[in-house]
Design an enzyme around this catalytic site. Sequence first.
Site, mmCIF file in Angstrom:
data_model
loop_
_atom_site.group_PDB
_atom_site.id
_atom_site.type_symbol
_atom_site.label_atom_id
_atom_site.label_comp_id
_atom_site.label_asym_id
_atom_site.label_seq_id
_atom_site.Cartn_x
_atom_site.Cartn_y
_atom_site.Cartn_z
ATOM 1 N N GLY B 40 0.827 -1.206 0.000
ATOM 2 C CA GLY B 40 0.000 0.000 0.000
ATOM 3 C C GLY B 40 0.855 1.247 0.000
ATOM 4 O O GLY B 40 1.904 1.313 0.652
ATOM 5 N N GLY B 42 -0.889 4.436 0.144
ATOM 6 C CA GLY B 42 -1.749 5.538 0.569
ATOM 7 C C GLY B 42 -1.046 6.291 1.690
ATOM 8 O O GLY B 42 0.160 6.134 1.894
ATOM 9 N N LEU B 43 -1.787 7.100 2.433
ATOM 10 C CA LEU B 43 -1.140 7.867 3.491
ATOM 11 C C LEU B 43 -0.386 6.960 4.444
ATOM 12 O O LEU B 43 0.758 7.238 4.812
ATOM 13 C CB LEU B 43 -2.184 8.679 4.255
ATOM 14 N N ALA B 44 -1.010 5.854 4.850
ATOM 15 C CA ALA B 44 -0.370 4.981 5.823
ATOM 16 C C ALA B 44 0.841 4.277 5.213
ATOM 17 O O ALA B 44 1.935 4.285 5.792
ATOM 18 C CB ALA B 44 -1.379 3.962 6.357
ATOM 19 N N GLY B 45 0.673 3.692 4.039
ATOM 20 C CA GLY B 45 1.750 2.909 3.437
ATOM 21 C C GLY B 45 2.918 3.771 2.973
ATOM 22 O O GLY B 45 4.085 3.447 3.233
ATOM 23 N N ARG B 331 -22.137 12.087 11.842
ATOM 24 C CA ARG B 331 -22.536 11.435 10.595
ATOM 25 C C ARG B 331 -23.569 10.336 10.777
ATOM 26 O O ARG B 331 -24.535 10.255 10.023
ATOM 27 C CB ARG B 331 -21.287 10.833 9.951
ATOM 28 N N HIS B 402 -18.986 5.019 3.217
ATOM 29 C CA HIS B 402 -17.872 5.927 3.078
ATOM 30 C C HIS B 402 -16.576 5.402 3.688
ATOM 31 O O HIS B 402 -15.495 5.634 3.176
ATOM 32 C CB HIS B 402 -18.258 7.240 3.763
ATOM 33 N N LEU B 442 -7.250 10.704 8.004
ATOM 34 C CA LEU B 442 -5.964 11.152 7.481
ATOM 35 C C LEU B 442 -4.960 11.224 8.626
ATOM 36 O O LEU B 442 -3.801 10.833 8.503
ATOM 37 C CB LEU B 442 -6.121 12.521 6.810
HETATM 38 C C1 LIG Z 1 -14.326 10.665 -0.842
HETATM 39 C C2 LIG Z 1 -13.608 10.525 0.459
HETATM 40 C C3 LIG Z 1 -13.262 11.649 1.198
HETATM 41 C C4 LIG Z 1 -12.583 11.535 2.410
HETATM 42 N N1 LIG Z 1 -12.278 12.661 3.098
HETATM 43 C C5 LIG Z 1 -11.598 12.553 4.275
HETATM 44 C C6 LIG Z 1 -11.224 13.721 5.001
HETATM 45 O O1 LIG Z 1 -11.504 14.851 4.590
HETATM 46 N N2 LIG Z 1 -10.544 13.575 6.160
HETATM 47 C C7 LIG Z 1 -10.208 12.335 6.637
HETATM 48 O O2 LIG Z 1 -9.565 12.276 7.682
HETATM 49 N N3 LIG Z 1 -10.545 11.218 5.963
HETATM 50 C C8 LIG Z 1 -11.228 11.290 4.803
HETATM 51 N N4 LIG Z 1 -11.567 10.142 4.126
HETATM 52 C C9 LIG Z 1 -11.076 8.831 4.588
HETATM 53 C C10 LIG Z 1 -9.607 8.647 4.210
HETATM 54 O O3 LIG Z 1 -9.371 9.214 2.932
HETATM 55 C C11 LIG Z 1 -9.153 7.188 4.144
HETATM 56 O O4 LIG Z 1 -9.602 6.502 5.252
HETATM 57 C C12 LIG Z 1 -7.635 7.091 4.132
HETATM 58 O O5 LIG Z 1 -7.112 7.900 3.106
HETATM 59 C C13 LIG Z 1 -7.141 5.675 3.959
HETATM 60 O O6 LIG Z 1 -5.736 5.678 3.799
HETATM 61 P P1 LIG Z 1 -4.907 4.327 3.779
HETATM 62 O O7 LIG Z 1 -3.488 4.717 3.607
HETATM 63 O O8 LIG Z 1 -5.259 3.497 4.941
HETATM 64 O O9 LIG Z 1 -5.416 3.523 2.512
HETATM 65 P P2 LIG Z 1 -5.589 3.907 0.888
HETATM 66 O O10 LIG Z 1 -5.284 5.323 0.677
HETATM 67 O O11 LIG Z 1 -6.889 3.349 0.543
HETATM 68 O O12 LIG Z 1 -4.415 3.097 0.249
HETATM 69 C C14 LIG Z 1 -4.459 1.727 0.048
HETATM 70 C C15 LIG Z 1 -3.209 1.324 -0.698
HETATM 71 O O13 LIG Z 1 -3.099 -0.090 -0.688
HETATM 72 C C16 LIG Z 1 -2.855 -0.572 -1.982
HETATM 73 N N5 LIG Z 1 -3.408 -1.915 -2.032
HETATM 74 C C17 LIG Z 1 -4.615 -2.352 -1.582
HETATM 75 N N6 LIG Z 1 -4.729 -3.674 -1.739
HETATM 76 C C18 LIG Z 1 -3.576 -4.091 -2.306
HETATM 77 C C19 LIG Z 1 -3.093 -5.364 -2.722
HETATM 78 N N7 LIG Z 1 -3.802 -6.481 -2.560
HETATM 79 N N8 LIG Z 1 -1.862 -5.414 -3.288
HETATM 80 C C20 LIG Z 1 -1.092 -4.277 -3.456
HETATM 81 N N9 LIG Z 1 -1.518 -3.067 -3.055
HETATM 82 C C21 LIG Z 1 -2.737 -2.981 -2.500
HETATM 83 C C22 LIG Z 1 -3.469 0.432 -2.916
HETATM 84 O O14 LIG Z 1 -2.842 0.355 -4.162
HETATM 85 C C23 LIG Z 1 -3.158 1.722 -2.160
HETATM 86 O O15 LIG Z 1 -1.856 2.137 -2.492
HETATM 87 C C24 LIG Z 1 -12.260 10.252 2.903
HETATM 88 C C25 LIG Z 1 -12.609 9.118 2.179
HETATM 89 C C26 LIG Z 1 -13.303 9.241 0.972
HETATM 90 C C27 LIG Z 1 -13.735 8.012 0.271
#
Ligand SMILES: Cc1cc2nc3c(=O)[nH]c(=O)nc-3n(C[C@H](O)[C@H](O)[C@H](O)COP(=O)(O)OP(=O)(O)OC[C@H]3O[C@@H](n4cnc5c(N)ncnc54)[C@H](O)[C@@H]3O)c2cc1C
Lengths: 257, 637
Positions: B40, B42-45, B331, B402, B442
Site C-alpha cells: 500500500g 496511501g497515506l499509511a503505506g 454522521r 464511506h 488522514l
Molecule cells: C471521498 C472521500 C473523502 C474523504 N475525506 C476525508 C477527510 O476529509 N478527512 C479524513 O480524515 N478522511 C477522509 N476520508 C477517509 C480517508 O481518505 C481514508 O480513510 C484514508 O485515506 C485511507 O488511507 P490508507 O493509507 O489506509 O489507505 P488507501 O489510501 O486506501 O491506500 C491503500 C493502498 O493499498 C494498496 N493496495 C490495496 N490492496 C492491495 C493489494 N492487494 N496489493 C497491493 N496493493 C494494495 C493500494 O494500491 C493503495 O496504495 C475520505 C474518504 C473518501 C472516500
Amino acid sequence: MKITLKIWRQRNAKEAGKLETYQLNDVTTDMSFLEMMDILNQHLIKEGKDPVAFDHDCREGICGMCSMVINGKPHGPLKATTTCQLHMRSFKDGETITIEPFRAGAFPVIKDLSVNRGAFDRIIQAGGYISVNTGSAVDANAIPIDKITADLAMDAAECIGCGACVAACKNSSAMLFLSAKVSQFALLPQGQAERSLRVLNMVEQHDAEGFGSCTNTYACEAECPKQISVTNIARLNREYLMATSSAQVVKEKNFSM
Amino acid sequence: MQLDSKIPKGNLPDKWTSYSSSVPLVSPANKRRIDVIVIGSGLAGASAAATLGELGYNVKCFCFQDSPRRAHSIAAQGGINAAKNYQNDGDSVWRLFYDTIKGGDYRAREANVHRLAECSTHIIDQCVAQGVPFAREYGGLLANRSFGGVQVSRTFYARGQTGQQLLLGAYSALERQINAKTVEMFTRHEMLDVVLIDGKARGIIARDLVSGEIQRHGAHAVVLATGGYGNVFFLSTNAMGSNVTAAWKAHRKGSLFANPCFTQIHPTCIPVSGHFQSKLTLMSESLRNDGRVWVPKRKEDRLKNPLEIKEEDRDYYLERRYPAFGNLVPRDVASRAAKIVCDAGNSVSEKGQAVYLDFSDAIKRLGKDKIAERYGNLFDMYQRITDENPYERPMKIFPAVHYTMGGLWVDYELSTNIPGLYALGEANFSDHGANRLGASALMQGLADGYFILPVTIGSYLSKEIRTPHIDTNHPAFATAEKQVKDQINQLLNINGTKTVDEFHMELGKIMWDKCGMERTAQGLTQARKEIRALRDEFYKNVKVSGNADEFNPELEKAGRVADFLELGELMVIDALERNESCGGHFRAESVTEDGEAKRNDSEYMYVAAWQYDINNPTLVKEPLDYEVVHPSERSYK
Ligand SMILES: Cc1cc2nc3c(=O)[nH]c(=O)nc-3n(C[C@H](O)[C@H](O)[C@H](O)COP(=O)(O)OP(=O)(O)OC[C@H]3O[C@@H](n4cnc5c(N)ncnc54)[C@H](O)[C@@H]3O)c2cc1C
Ligand code: SF4
Ligand code: FES
C-alpha cells in the site's frame, strides 16, 4: 441515446493496434463517460469478447488515473474536466465517438487505452521533494508563508499527474507537469535549500525519458484538467537559468556554461 | 485464544513516551540487513515505507495503481485534525482524545486514541516541512476550520484537496527514498497472499498486473496498509479499486478481523441516479455548516418544485429532532435521520431516495459570493454530475457508504496476532471505535505510518537481527504460490453466464438493504443465507474473460469480489452478534423510547475479533477498559 464508438484496441505493447467500431443503444444522458464504457464492457464479456482495458480509480477527477483521448482531445471536449467527470449529456444522440490512449513515446501502451506513465514517477525521483526526514521538522507555524505565495504554490500543487499535457503537445513535452512541481517548491521557503539542483536534475530526467522540448504552443494548458498555468513553465525557465550559474550547481554537477 | 493488546502500564498521558523510550532499537548496521515489505502506498503505506527507508531498512513497497501517488487517500477532501490549539479556542491533546473516544461511541481503546492525539501535532509539522501547501491566513500562519461532532477549530486543510496534498507529501518522501535505493517500488502489482514460516509472516505472493507473472517476495516483516473495504457494498464513495483482498488473505492465514460490521455511512452524498451507477460522490461534511436539511411535510409535495414549497410546509427534521447540534449532528445520526424520513415516503427524488440540502438562507444572509468562495468547487462538482444548479435549487443528497472502522485486529504495536504482520491506516480496526469523526482518518493514517510503526516494529525486528534474508525457495512459498495460481485458474475456467459486476451488485444490494443503516436480527439472518447462496452461484456461474498471463482487469475484479463474498458474510455475523446499537451500527431492536440508538455497555463493551472459518467463525473478545473516560449516553439533542 444511441452511440457509435471507435476504440483503439491493442493487445499489448508489442503488437500493433487498430480502431474497432462498437454500437451502443442503451446509453442515457446521466451516465458518466466511464459508466458508458462499463456498459460496453458488460456487453463484450457477455458476447465472449475481450473487454476494453482502460485506467480509472477515483472517478472524481483527483487520482489522475483515467487517460483517454476522446475525439482527438485528451480527457474529451469539456474544459477543466477529467475523463471520469465527463457525462454523456455532453454528446449528441447518434454521435460517433473516437477513443484513443494518451500517445507519447515516453508513455508506451500497456493494453488498449492503458499506458505506462512511470516516467512521471522517475522525474519526481530526480528531485521532486524536500529532503526532510520524519521527525526532524520544526513547529509548523515557525515558517510563516504569506497567503498569496501559499495560494500560488497550491495552484501548482493541484496537478494530478495525469499526463494530458504530454498527450496534447505536438512535441510530447512534459514541461507543464515538471514546471508545476518545480514552481511549488521554488515558491516556498522550505524549498530553497535544494532549489538549484532540483530543477537541473528534474529537467535532466525529463529529457532522458524522451519527452520533447517546449515550443510554447500552450496546448498543454488548454487541455489540462486542473488548469495548471503555463506561467509555471516561464518560472521553470527562469529557475533553470538561475540554477546553471549557482555556486552549488557548479560545484556538485561540475557544470560550466 | 487470548488476545494481548500489549497496552503499556502507567498513566494514560505517559504511556507512549515511556513505551518509545524503552522499546528495543535496531542498530544502523543491522537495519541494512533487514527486509520489510509494505503493501500500500496511501497515506499509511507511503509514510511508513518512506520512514522505514530513511531509518535504513531495505523496503519493498507495492500498490495496484500505476503510481503510488494515485492511492485512494488522494480523494480525501475536507481536512486533517491536529491538537495544535493555534486558534487558542481551548483545544488540547486531551480534548482531541476525548472527542474521538466519545465520537466512536466508547468502542475504541483509550491508550491508542490518546497516542493518536499526541502524534497529531507532529504530523502537521512534518507535512509543512515537506512543502504541503495548507491554507493560510493573511498573516502567514496556518488556517483552521471546524468539523462535525466537535466544538473547536482544529482541522487543517488544503482547499478541498487535503488528501491529495498530504498524499503528495508522503509520495515525495517515498520517491526520495526510491531514488536513494532504500525503497524498491512495485506499481501495478497486487499482493495475493501472505506467506508464513513457523508461524511468522515471512513474505508475500504478488501478481504483476501487466504481465500476469506470479512472484515471491521474502522479508523479515510484512506491513499491510491496504485501505478500507467499503466497496463490499458495491456502491460507495471509495475509489473503484479499493478492496479487502490483502487483509482477507491475512485473515484466512490466521489474523483476526475485528468489528467487521462497523461501517460509516456518510450523510451527504449525491444520490444514485440509475442502475448503471458505478460509484457515489461525497459532498463534504463542511456543507452542513451553512446548508439546511429538509423534506416536504406532506408526501404529495415530495416531487413538487422545492422553490414553491412554503416554509411552513417543510420539515427541517434535524433541527427539529436535535435542537442543540441541528444540522451538525455526527454522521451516523444525520444518516439515520435521512433514512427515516425517506422510508416514511417523503423522498424528494423520483429516481430513489433523497433529501434536500438547502443553501438559500445562507445565500440570503452571506451573499452568493461568500458561499461560492467557501464551497465553489463542491457546487461545481455537484452541477457537473447532476446538471442542476445548487445556487438556485437545493441540492439533493442521500447517505452513502464511506469508511470502514473495522479491520484487522492489531495490538498497541499495530501488530496483528501473527508475529511479523502489521496493519496500518484504514486497514486496521484500531482508533475510531464504532464511528469515525470527520478529518480523523488522514490523521490516523499518517500517525501510524510516520510516527508509530517505525518505532513499534523495532520491538519485533530487534529479535530478528540474526535471521538471514528469507529464502523464497522455502516450501511455504511454493504452497502459497500454488494456491494463488489455482484460484486464478479456477476463476478463469468457470466460464458461466454472469459477469463479475453482476455478482458484485447483487452482493452490494444485500449488504445495503440488510446490513446498512438499520439492521435487524431477521434481516441479518436472511442476508447470511442470501450471501452464501450468491457465493455458491459465483463459483458455478461467473464469467471471467481473458487469460492469466496478461493485463486483465476483469480477473483482478473477480479475485476481489470472491473475497468480498466471504467478508460480507462475516459482517452480517458480527452485526447479528452485536445486539446493541452503537455508532454506525444501528440495531432496530436496541433503541431508546424516542427512537435513538441504545448502547449496551454491560454486555457489549468489547472488540469483537473473529477467527477465520468459512462455515463457523469463532468470536474472540477483547474487553475494553475505560480507566479515564466514563462512558455516558451520546446525546446531541
Ligand atoms: C471521498 C472521500 C473523502 C474523504 N475525506 C476525508 C477527510 O476529509 N478527512 C479524513 O480524515 N478522511 C477522509 N476520508 C477517509 C480517508 O481518505 C481514508 O480513510 C484514508 O485515506 C485511507 O488511507 P490508507 O493509507 O489506509 O489507505 P488507501 O489510501 O486506501 O491506500 C491503500 C493502498 O493499498 C494498496 N493496495 C490495496 N490492496 C492491495 C493489494 N492487494 N496489493 C497491493 N496493493 C494494495 C493500494 O494500491 C493503495 O496504495 C475520505 C474518504 C473518501 C472516500
Ligand atoms: S499539468 Fe495538468 S495535464 Fe499535466 S499532468 Fe498535471 S494535471 Fe495533468
Ligand atoms: S479516475 Fe481518478 S481522475 Fe479520473
